[in-house]
Design an enzyme around this catalytic site. Structure first.
Site, PDB file in Angstrom:
ATOM      1  N   GLY A 233     -11.693  32.698  18.800  1.00  0.00           N
ATOM      2  CA  GLY A 233     -13.128  32.376  18.860  1.00  0.00           C
ATOM      3  C   GLY A 233     -13.507  31.352  17.822  1.00  0.00           C
ATOM      4  N   ASN A 234     -14.806  31.175  17.618  1.00  0.00           N
ATOM      5  CA  ASN A 234     -15.267  30.247  16.588  1.00  0.00           C
ATOM      6  C   ASN A 234     -16.570  30.758  16.002  1.00  0.00           C
ATOM      7  OD1 ASN A 234     -17.587  29.011  18.109  1.00  0.00           O
ATOM      8  ND2 ASN A 234     -15.893  28.568  19.507  1.00  0.00           N
TER       9      ASN A 234
END
Ligand code: C5P
Length: 411
Positions: free
Chosen positions: A208-209
């Site tokens: 993810g980020n």
């Protein structure tokens, strides 16, 4: 000429408030001052009465009659400068037992607050929660600056320069006046992507980020408030952030980049604009495991993740026959000014967009509930605009830009 109420509360920075009053007067506006009793310890009645040539509102006049809400009724804009931690808490809770909080509560005018206090008070979770509540209600919060504080310490909490406060407040006023005349995006359909994609590794893990989705949500909300039909494609945005959205916005929730691609391709058909703020993963694990990956206690090595490229959604839409008349991409970059401008210009040229919103990100800037500083690059990489301030302020500036661009296509 507009009527501006400047609310002054009790902090040492109150000495800068007369300059805000003067700047508003110099711009041709009629200014009233409401002051809390505590603030009069810092700047007295005679100063206010001298510069506004009218009484300063301190006592709640004619309670029970219309008189006490008169200031709220005439105000086209309210500026609270300085706003103490106490005042932020009182505004967030809806108090109305002094002229400043009462006027805010009773008015439907836009409100700008300029907090100033000791760093510890500004950073206290209670204050931050109050600021988030106020922002959620559309209050424009001008974040304090860093530097020497009244206490002799230094850190964040200093009141920004009064000329800057007046400038930003008058921008809010100008936008409100424009929005009052006609919704600038009336009849337009705007698709906004926001949040960050998650690329599954196995049923419980993902790549993810850090994108919170706040900037995209603020843009969706600003476009909706400006009269647009807004379709938001939201990737993994926290429910607490989603509550900031006006109910008219149509939401499609997605998880991965492939989901986002499918939703975006479907939603952009017939739209006037696409604003692609989402942080889309460039790579995904080649195949997501069907069951949770286990570590083998007998071995010390780690599995190797094989990644494959995700489609570049912006590029695809930008070069497709379903491309909306206006396409805006985002580029979050790290590096020096020169480097990020070069990266932004490269993206603007490659991706088939009309504009790229370029912002610098790092450990403490760009992500979450923090102010933003965005430079707008046109397709040739030229800087054609700059929006700074809270994510709502940046979003309001962009909504204006979207409206102006779409209007220009019809001329
Ligand atoms: O190339 P980069 O990821 O920096 O470009 C950022 C812009 O491209 C953003 O607008 C983002 O939403 C979009 N993007 C995309 N698909 C990807 C990667 C980025 O649409 N796979």
């Amino acid at each position: 000429m507009a009527t501006i109420v400047v609310g002054v509360t009790g902090g040492v920075a109150a000495f800068k408030a007369p300059i805000v009053v003067r700047e508003c007067q110099r711009a041709g506006h009629d200014v009233y001052v409401a002051a809390t009793r505590a603030s009069l310890e810092f700047v007295g009645r005679s100063t206010w009465e001298g510069i506004t040539s009218r009484p300063v509102a301190v006592e709640i006049a004619g309670e029970g009659r219309a008189e006490h809400v008169e200031l709220a009724r005439v105000a086209d804009l309210i500026i609270i400068v300085p706003a103490t931690a106490n005042t932020l808490a009182r505004l967030a809770s809806g108090f109305a037992d002094d002229m400043v909080s009462l006027t805010v509560l009773a008015s439907d005018a836009p409100v700008v607050v300029a907090p100033a206090m000791h760093s510890n008070m500004w950073l206290a979770p209670a204050t931050q929660a109050n600021v988030a509540t106020l922002r959620g209600r559309g209050v424009h919060v001008i974040d304090p600056a860093s530097g020497a504080l009244g206490s002799g310490d230094s850190g964040i909490g200093r009141l920004p320069e009064p000329e800057e406060i007046a400038r930003r407040a008058l921008e809010v006023l100008a936008r409100a006046e424009k929005a009052d005349s006609a919704p600038i995006l009336d009849g337009r359909t705007v698709v906004v992507t926001a949040g960050g994609t998650r690329e599954p590794i196995d049923p419980v893990r993902f790549l993810g980020n850090k994108s919170s989705g706040r900037q995209g949500l603020a843009i969706a909300a600003a476009a909706a408030r400006s009269g647009a039909t807004v379709r938001l494609i939201a990737a993994n945005i926290d429910d607490s952030v989603m509550t900031l959205l006006p109910p008219s916005v149509e939401v499609t929730r997605v998880g991965s980049a492939l989901d986002m691609r499918e939703a975006t391709m479907a939603q952009v058909v017939g739209a006037d604009a696409l604003v692609m703020t989402a942080a889309v993963a460039d790579f995904r694990p080649q195949s997501a495991q069907a069951s949770k990956m286990k570590k083998d206690p007998a071995r010390s090595d780690a599995p190797v993740l094989h990644l494959v490229r995700n489609p570049d959604i912006l590029f695809e839409v930008g070069h497709s026959n379903i491309r909306p008349p206006l396409v805006i991409g985002f580029a979050a970059e790290t590096g020096t000014d020169e480097e990020i401008l070069a990266y932004g210009a490269d993206k603007a040229a490659r991706k088939g967009v009309d504009f790229i919103c370029l912002n610098r990100v790092g450990a403490t800037v760009g992500f979450g509930d923090v102010p933003n500083d965005i430079r707008l690059l046109d397709a040739s990489g030229r800087v054609v605009g700059r929006y700074t301030g809270s994510k709502d302020e940046v979003a309001a500036g962009l909504a204006d830009q979207i409206a102006a661009f779409l209007d220009s296509l019809e001329r």
